[in-house]
Design a protein around this motif. Structure first.
Motif, PDB file in Angstrom:
ATOM      1  N   ARG A  32      15.762  19.550  23.721  1.00  0.00           N
ATOM      2  CA  ARG A  32      14.933  18.537  23.079  1.00  0.00           C
ATOM      3  C   ARG A  32      13.410  19.129  22.558  1.00  0.00           C
ATOM      4  N   HIS A  33      12.925  19.363  21.424  1.00  0.00           N
ATOM      5  CA  HIS A  33      11.700  19.682  20.929  1.00  0.00           C
ATOM      6  C   HIS A  33      10.640  19.275  21.924  1.00  0.00           C
ATOM      7  N   SER A  34      10.651  17.813  22.207  1.00  0.00           N
ATOM      8  CA  SER A  34       9.511  17.310  22.951  1.00  0.00           C
ATOM      9  C   SER A  34       9.476  17.789  24.324  1.00  0.00           C
ATOM     10  N   GLU A  35      10.491  18.591  24.874  1.00  0.00           N
ATOM     11  CA  GLU A  35      10.545  19.178  25.969  1.00  0.00           C
ATOM     12  C   GLU A  35      10.177  20.518  26.313  1.00  0.00           C
ATOM     13  N   ARG A  36       9.811  21.177  25.244  1.00  0.00           N
ATOM     14  CA  ARG A  36       9.442  22.675  24.934  1.00  0.00           C
ATOM     15  C   ARG A  36       8.092  23.165  25.048  1.00  0.00           C
TER      16      ARG A  36
ATOM     17  N   ALA B 144       6.641  24.826  27.361  1.00  0.00           N
ATOM     18  CA  ALA B 144       6.145  26.260  27.850  1.00  0.00           C
ATOM     19  C   ALA B 144       6.413  27.245  26.453  1.00  0.00           C
ATOM     20  N   VAL B 145       7.252  26.770  25.504  1.00  0.00           N
ATOM     21  CA  VAL B 145       7.036  27.620  24.177  1.00  0.00           C
ATOM     22  C   VAL B 145       5.934  27.004  23.311  1.00  0.00           C
ATOM     23  N   LYS B 146       5.586  25.909  23.498  1.00  0.00           N
ATOM     24  CA  LYS B 146       4.400  25.633  22.641  1.00  0.00           C
ATOM     25  C   LYS B 146       3.049  26.126  23.414  1.00  0.00           C
ATOM     26  N   ARG B 147       2.877  26.257  24.628  1.00  0.00           N
ATOM     27  CA  ARG B 147       1.847  26.917  25.392  1.00  0.00           C
ATOM     28  C   ARG B 147       1.822  28.535  24.899  1.00  0.00           C
ATOM     29  N   ALA B 148       3.128  29.119  24.791  1.00  0.00           N
ATOM     30  CA  ALA B 148       2.926  30.626  24.658  1.00  0.00           C
ATOM     31  C   ALA B 148       2.921  31.039  23.298  1.00  0.00           C
ATOM     32  N   CYS B 149       3.451  30.166  22.157  1.00  0.00           N
ATOM     33  CA  CYS B 149       3.618  30.576  20.695  1.00  0.00           C
ATOM     34  C   CYS B 149       2.866  29.354  19.997  1.00  0.00           C
ATOM     35  N   GLY B 150       2.413  28.442  20.516  1.00  0.00           N
ATOM     36  CA  GLY B 150       1.894  27.516  19.398  1.00  0.00           C
ATOM     37  C   GLY B 150       2.693  26.477  18.782  1.00  0.00           C
ATOM     38  N   LYS B 151       4.144  26.765  19.059  1.00  0.00           N
ATOM     39  CA  LYS B 151       5.025  25.737  18.242  1.00  0.00           C
ATOM     40  C   LYS B 151       6.227  25.403  19.331  1.00  0.00           C
ATOM     41  N   ARG B 152       7.010  24.619  18.984  1.00  0.00           N
ATOM     42  CA  ARG B 152       8.043  24.193  19.910  1.00  0.00           C
ATOM     43  C   ARG B 152       9.350  24.843  19.310  1.00  0.00           C
ATOM     44  N   THR B 153       9.449  25.532  18.274  1.00  0.00           N
ATOM     45  CA  THR B 153      10.628  26.012  17.768  1.00  0.00           C
ATOM     46  C   THR B 153      11.015  27.340  18.340  1.00  0.00           C
ATOM     47  N   VAL B 154      12.342  27.467  18.385  1.00  0.00           N
ATOM     48  CA  VAL B 154      13.141  28.640  19.006  1.00  0.00           C
ATOM     49  C   VAL B 154      13.997  29.348  17.863  1.00  0.00           C
ATOM     50  N   PRO B 155      14.107  30.489  17.963  1.00  0.00           N
ATOM     51  CA  PRO B 155      13.713  31.663  18.934  1.00  0.00           C
ATOM     52  C   PRO B 155      12.032  31.824  18.555  1.00  0.00           C
ATOM     53  N   ALA B 156      11.516  32.217  19.587  1.00  0.00           N
ATOM     54  CA  ALA B 156      10.121  32.788  19.903  1.00  0.00           C
ATOM     55  C   ALA B 156      10.053  33.794  20.427  1.00  0.00           C
ATOM     56  N   VAL B 157       9.253  34.686  20.221  1.00  0.00           N
ATOM     57  CA  VAL B 157       9.066  35.909  20.988  1.00  0.00           C
ATOM     58  C   VAL B 157       7.529  36.138  21.433  1.00  0.00           C
ATOM     59  N   VAL B 158       7.177  36.651  22.543  1.00  0.00           N
ATOM     60  CA  VAL B 158       5.916  37.249  23.131  1.00  0.00           C
ATOM     61  C   VAL B 158       6.010  38.545  23.404  1.00  0.00           C
TER      62      VAL B 158
END
Length: 94
Positions: free
Chosen positions: A48-52, A54-68
């Motif tokens: 669920r997007h609303s549960e992501r 950690a992704v939002k904090r790291a990348c500014g979005k809640r979408t995946v894939p995301a890379v740091v």
């Protein structure tokens, strides 16, 4: 959290890949990481997007894939953009 590592010699720290199980876009990035022999750590996220958060904090979005990439300071989402970045940044090492 699951960790996958390969043996790239020039990377000082592994990249962090936020992904979902069985996501074809995420798997596209995983394939390229393996092809380029880039160290990375997988962080599986909630479906669920609303549960992501950690992704939002790291990348500014809640979408995946995301890379740091801690080696360059780059954070990004969208599989096509990530693959292009990986090719441009790590493709010449092979």
């Amino acid at each position: 959290m699951s960790t996958t590592r390969s043996t790239a010699t020039e990377t000082t720290e592994p990249l962090v890949l936020y992904r979902l199980q069985a996501c074809p876009f995420c798997e596209r990035v995983v394939r390229r990481l393996h092809e380029l022999d880039v160290d990375y750590e997988s962080r599986f996220v909630e479906a669920r997007h609303s549960e992501r958060d950690a992704v939002k904090r790291a990348c500014g979005k809640r979408t995946v894939p995301a890379v740091v990439d801690p080696n360059t300071g780059v954070t990004m989402a969208e599989s096509a953009n990530i693959v292009e970045y990986l090719d441009g940044t790590y493709g010449e090492r092979a």
